[in-house]
Design a protein around this motif. Structure first.
Motif, short mmCIF file in Angstrom:
data_model
loop_
_atom_site.label_atom_id
_atom_site.label_comp_id
_atom_site.label_asym_id
_atom_site.label_seq_id
_atom_site.Cartn_x
_atom_site.Cartn_y
_atom_site.Cartn_z
N VAL A 32 67.28 67.15 45.45
CA VAL A 32 66.73 67.39 46.79
C VAL A 32 66.29 66.07 47.41
O VAL A 32 66.55 65.81 48.58
CB VAL A 32 65.56 68.40 46.73
N THR A 33 65.66 65.22 46.63
CA THR A 33 65.20 63.92 47.14
C THR A 33 66.37 63.05 47.56
O THR A 33 66.33 62.41 48.62
CB THR A 33 64.35 63.21 46.07
N GLU A 34 67.43 63.03 46.75
CA GLU A 34 68.61 62.26 47.13
C GLU A 34 69.15 62.75 48.47
O GLU A 34 69.50 61.95 49.34
CB GLU A 34 69.69 62.39 46.06
N TYR A 35 69.19 64.05 48.65
CA TYR A 35 69.67 64.64 49.89
C TYR A 35 68.77 64.27 51.07
O TYR A 35 69.25 63.84 52.12
CB TYR A 35 69.74 66.16 49.72
N THR A 36 67.47 64.42 50.92
CA THR A 36 66.56 64.13 52.04
C THR A 36 66.52 62.65 52.39
O THR A 36 66.30 62.30 53.55
CB THR A 36 65.12 64.64 51.77
N ASP A 37 66.74 61.79 51.42
CA ASP A 37 66.72 60.34 51.67
C ASP A 37 68.04 59.82 52.23
O ASP A 37 68.11 58.67 52.66
CB ASP A 37 66.40 59.58 50.38
N ALA A 38 69.08 60.65 52.25
CA ALA A 38 70.41 60.22 52.66
C ALA A 38 70.57 60.25 54.18
O ALA A 38 69.83 60.93 54.89
CB ALA A 38 71.47 61.12 52.02
N ASP A 39 71.56 59.51 54.65
CA ASP A 39 71.91 59.57 56.07
C ASP A 39 72.68 60.88 56.31
O ASP A 39 73.13 61.52 55.35
CB ASP A 39 72.74 58.36 56.47
N PRO A 40 72.83 61.29 57.57
CA PRO A 40 73.47 62.59 57.86
C PRO A 40 74.87 62.76 57.27
O PRO A 40 75.21 63.85 56.78
CB PRO A 40 73.49 62.64 59.39
N SER A 41 75.70 61.74 57.27
CA SER A 41 77.05 61.91 56.72
C SER A 41 77.02 62.07 55.21
O SER A 41 77.80 62.84 54.64
CB SER A 41 77.96 60.75 57.13
N THR A 42 76.10 61.38 54.54
CA THR A 42 75.97 61.55 53.09
C THR A 42 75.40 62.93 52.77
O THR A 42 75.82 63.56 51.80
CB THR A 42 75.10 60.43 52.48
N ARG A 43 74.47 63.41 53.59
CA ARG A 43 73.96 64.77 53.39
C ARG A 43 75.10 65.78 53.44
O ARG A 43 75.18 66.68 52.62
CB ARG A 43 72.91 65.12 54.45
N ARG A 44 75.98 65.62 54.42
CA ARG A 44 77.13 66.53 54.55
C ARG A 44 77.99 66.46 53.29
O ARG A 44 78.45 67.47 52.77
CB ARG A 44 77.94 66.14 55.79
N ALA A 45 78.22 65.24 52.77
CA ALA A 45 79.03 65.06 51.55
C ALA A 45 78.34 65.71 50.35
O ALA A 45 79.01 66.31 49.50
CB ALA A 45 79.28 63.58 51.30
N ILE A 46 77.03 65.60 50.29
CA ILE A 46 76.29 66.24 49.19
C ILE A 46 76.45 67.75 49.27
O ILE A 46 76.72 68.41 48.25
CB ILE A 46 74.81 65.81 49.21
N LEU A 47 76.31 68.31 50.45
CA LEU A 47 76.49 69.76 50.61
C LEU A 47 77.91 70.17 50.26
O LEU A 47 78.13 71.22 49.65
CB LEU A 47 76.14 70.20 52.03
N ASP A 48 78.89 69.35 50.63
CA ASP A 48 80.29 69.65 50.30
C ASP A 48 80.53 69.60 48.79
O ASP A 48 81.41 70.30 48.28
CB ASP A 48 81.24 68.67 51.01
N ALA A 49 79.76 68.78 48.08
CA ALA A 49 79.90 68.67 46.62
C ALA A 49 79.24 69.81 45.86
O ALA A 49 79.49 69.99 44.67
CB ALA A 49 79.32 67.33 46.15
N LEU A 50 78.41 70.58 46.55
CA LEU A 50 77.71 71.69 45.88
C LEU A 50 78.68 72.79 45.46
O LEU A 50 79.49 73.24 46.26
CB LEU A 50 76.70 72.33 46.84
N THR A 51 78.57 73.19 44.23
CA THR A 51 79.33 74.35 43.76
C THR A 51 78.42 75.57 43.84
O THR A 51 77.19 75.43 43.94
CB THR A 51 79.75 74.16 42.29
N PRO A 52 78.98 76.78 43.78
CA PRO A 52 78.12 77.96 43.76
C PRO A 52 77.10 77.93 42.62
O PRO A 52 75.95 78.33 42.79
CB PRO A 52 79.10 79.12 43.62
N ARG A 53 77.50 77.43 41.47
CA ARG A 53 76.57 77.34 40.33
C ARG A 53 75.41 76.40 40.64
O ARG A 53 74.25 76.72 40.41
CB ARG A 53 77.32 76.85 39.10
N ALA A 54 75.72 75.22 41.17
CA ALA A 54 74.66 74.26 41.51
C ALA A 54 73.78 74.81 42.63
O ALA A 54 72.56 74.60 42.62
CB ALA A 54 75.28 72.92 41.92
N ALA A 55 74.38 75.53 43.57
CA ALA A 55 73.60 76.15 44.65
C ALA A 55 72.63 77.18 44.07
O ALA A 55 71.48 77.27 44.51
CB ALA A 55 74.52 76.80 45.67
#
Length: 163
Positions: A32-55
């Motif tokens: 969560v911290t990595e996501y909140t500290d990221a820029d908007p495009s990296t946040r989008r990439a992090i969300l795209d990397a999420l699998t249903p299990r990780a979610a």
């Protein structure tokens, strides 16, 4: 590699019932911290990397962090819990699974002298707009209650948790 990839680890089986706090909470919090500290495009990439299990792990973490926030009177941890649930929402196999966690977030917000609307306002910049709109829609008629979602609060102070 993003920290959310670590949430796929088999160590997270049974995460919901682990003692609070648990070292795996820190692994989820780091994502969560990595996501909140990221820029908007990296946040989008992090969300795209999420699998249903990780979610699913992030959703469970949201509930656990909501309880830990109450234990420590920590509104920042409650905010992180809300962000985790928001991150998870689009990738869950059934987004309605987050309704249970929203009830815990709402309850914890009340115990911390805030409201679900104030919490939603605080996480607005971090949560995809359609997810936040869904959260607001589900709670438009009032907060989701623990009882309506089959949850209950147990203990107090350092033993507080949701079951």
């Amino acid at each position: 590699m993003y920290a959310v990839n670590r949430l796929r680890d088999p160590k997270f089986h049974g995460f919901r019932i682990q003692v609070l706090p648990h070292p795996l909470d820190q692994v989820a919090h780091a994502a969560v911290t990595e996501y909140t500290d990221a820029d908007p495009s990296t946040r989008r990439a992090i969300l795209d990397a999420l699998t249903p299990r990780a979610a699913g792990v992030l959703s469970v973490y949201g509930e656990r962090a909501a309880a830990l926030a109450v234990r420590g009177c920590d509104t920042e941890l409650l905010r992180a819990a809300g962000i985790a649930v928001g991150m998870a929402d689009a990738r869950l196999e059934d987004y309605r699974d987050n309704l249970i966690v929203l009830a815990a977030l709402t309850h914890s917000a009340g115990l911390l002298q805030t409201t679900q609307e104030q919490l939603f306002d605080q996480i607005e910049a971090m949560v995809p707009p359609r997810v936040l709109a869904r959260f607001r829609r589900y709670t438009a008629d009032g907060p989701l209650t623990l009882r309506s979602m089959g949850l209950r609060a147990c203990g107090d102070g350092p033993t507080f948790r949701y079951r």
